[in-house]
Motif scaffolding. Structure first.
Motif: not given
Ligand code: 4AD
Ligand code: MG
Length: 478
Positions: A7-8, A20-22, A36-40
């Motif tokens: 994600i960054s 794209v894939t997140a 809202a997605i967060n992957d660290g």
């Protein structure tokens, strides 16, 4: 399945139109449309937008806070505020459901106390993601600082038979059975029967062993866990904390102070450069938190300004004796606003005194030196006045003591004399005394409390919130 992009990276991208894939964890799902997605990979979330005619309604209902997802779709320029790009969702997969009824973290503000009880999950909040990212960055910066200077990183034992600080605040390590401890002729516990054949404990400091290394490598440092069984339930004490202890041959106290000041400034600057988003977020968090406090207790500087200020000013150096004069003559002392009134030379400084010097009097970091020998450890170099030792404590705003160190007593006779006075058995420390027998040199070192540094850089007020799983009196959860 397509390969994910972090994600960054996506948030920096301008590859509009690309598929794209997140993958990550859902922070919030609003209006049946915005995930809202967060992957660290950073503290900022990616927004994934589901079209209003998305065919699979039951799937959307599984988009609860905490669920893990994989989304694929087109990267598009975002019209919303707060982000440049977003994903227009084409396919959506739930990797792991998260029952909203049972998941303790809800998309709202939780108190730090509540999150402490959920320490296994609190990394998933933005606050703790920021704090522990900064913890990592500071650890890396410390290694980089010393490595670039040519220091050797030394691993000192965690289990030891010595009490490096002579303060007796140790956790015992034993395999002896509690209900049938072997006894010697005098009725005392017979540690000859124990695992190591002698009484052992968890280390309180790696200093004594680091000194041995310094007598060969010249410049060494340790960075490891240390343990203290002091029963002080404060916001700045943990029973298990990490300490950085450099030890340098041929350094005197002046060199030691300079090394400490340079190191602190280096790592603070490093964190400012490496974690601008995290520090900005924590600054805002702190401003919110401070709104709850009465005006006169709020800090004059915000977090960012406080860190900058520390970089731009030389630390104030003064002796313990000078500090006592300042404290004794202060209005605070005269009006008995201290809990412990300073009456005379020799008094141990409490954190209220340290904070007065730093926050009220000098308004910047302070290095206090040359303390009375009676309130300091046996290994510190004695001054010619017969009363003081070449100790130094570095005091920081909001923190108090962040570093403790000294020039070491390198003269065998004086060291033995001091150990005798303090009832420290010389036989047990023969190996330490050997450095003074075989090619002794002046040397100095210090210990930086890693968690206290993190508290300073993150603005967090409690040590329990800067170490993933804190150990404090009556608490060893997780
Ligand atoms: O001042 P201390 O006790 O010094 C030593 O242990 C020396 N052997 C260091 C040296 O000269 N090599 O501890 C050093 C620092 C303190 O200034 C403080 O920042 C931190 O360690 N510290 C603690 N941090 C968290 N919880 C505790 N219980 C701590 N005790 C000390
Ligand atoms: Mg100390």
């Amino acid at each position: 399945m397509s390969k994910r992009t972090k994600i960054s990276e996506l948030l920096q991208s301008t590859d509009y139109g690309k598929e794209v894939t997140a993958k990550g964890w859902v922070r919030t799902f609003r209006n049946n449309q915005f995930i809202a997605i967060n992957d660290g990979s950073g503290i900022n979330n990616l927004q994934a937008v589901v079209s209003l005619d998305f065919p699979d309604e039951p799937l959307l209902r599984r988009l609860t806070t905490g669920a893990s997802v994989s989304v694929t779709g087109e990267l598009v320029e975002s019209l919303g505020k707060g982000q440049k790009v977003e994903i227009k969702v084409k396919t959506l997969e739930i990797l792991g459901d998260c029952d909203a009824e049972k998941f303790p973290l809800q998309p709202k503000k939780h108190s730090l106390e509540f999150l402490r009880e959920k320490a296994h999950l609190r990394f998933r909040t933005t606050t703790f993601a920021a704090v522990f990212k900064i913890r990592h960055v500071l650890a890396f910066a410390i290694h980089k600082f010393f490595n670039d200077k040519g220091f050797v990183y030394m691993h000192t034992p965690i289990i030891t038979a010595s009490d490096a600080e002579g303060a007796g605040e140790m956790f015992k390590v034993t395999t002896l059975p509690f209900d049938a401890t072997p006894r010697d002729e005098a009725g005392k516990v017979d540690f000859r029967e124990d695992f190591f054949g002698k009484a052992t404990n968890l280390t309180v400091s790696g200093q004594l062993e680091a000194e041995l290394g310094a007598m060969a490598f010249g410049e060494v440092y340790t960075f490891g866990p240390t343990f203290r069984a002091e029963n002080s339930n404060t916001a700045r004490h943990a029973a298990e904390f990490w300490m950085i202890e450099p030890e340098v041959a041929f350094n005197d106290l002046g060199d030691n102070m300079q090394l400490a000041e340079d190191m602190l400034k280096y790592v603070i600057r490093y964190a400012l450069d490496a974690c601008p988003h995290e520090i900005e977020f924590l600054k805002t968090r702190l401003l919110e938190e401070e709104k709850q406090k009465p005006l006169d207790e709020r800090s004059e500087l915000d977090l960012h300004a406080k860190l900058q200020f520390c970089l731009e000013h030389e630390f104030q150096r003064l002796t313990y004796t000078e500090a006592i004069e300042i404290l004794k003559n202060s209005n605070h002392n005269k009006k008995k606003k201290f809990k412990y009134i300073i009456e005379s030379w020799g008094a141990d400084l409490q954190s209220e005194h340290e904070r007065y010097l730093v926050e009220k009097h000098f308004k910047k970091p302070v290095i206090l030196t040359d303390y009375p020998k009676d309130i300091k450890a046996f290994y510190m170099r004695q001054n010619d006045d017969g009363k003081t030792v070449r100790a130094m404590d570095i005091l920081f705003p909001g923190i108090g003591e962040i570093i403790g160190g000294s020039q070491r007593e390198e003269r065998l006779e004086q060291l033995e004399q001091r150990m005798k006075e303090m009832h420290i058995p010389a036989e047990e420390l023969y190996w330490y005394l050997d450095t003074r027998r075989f090619g002794t040199v002046p040397h100095a070192g210090f210990g930086l409390g890693f968690e206290r540094l993190i508290m300073f850089v993150t603005g967090m007020g409690n040590i329990r919130d800067v170490i993933p799983f804190p150990r404090t009196p009556k608490n060893a959860e997780f």
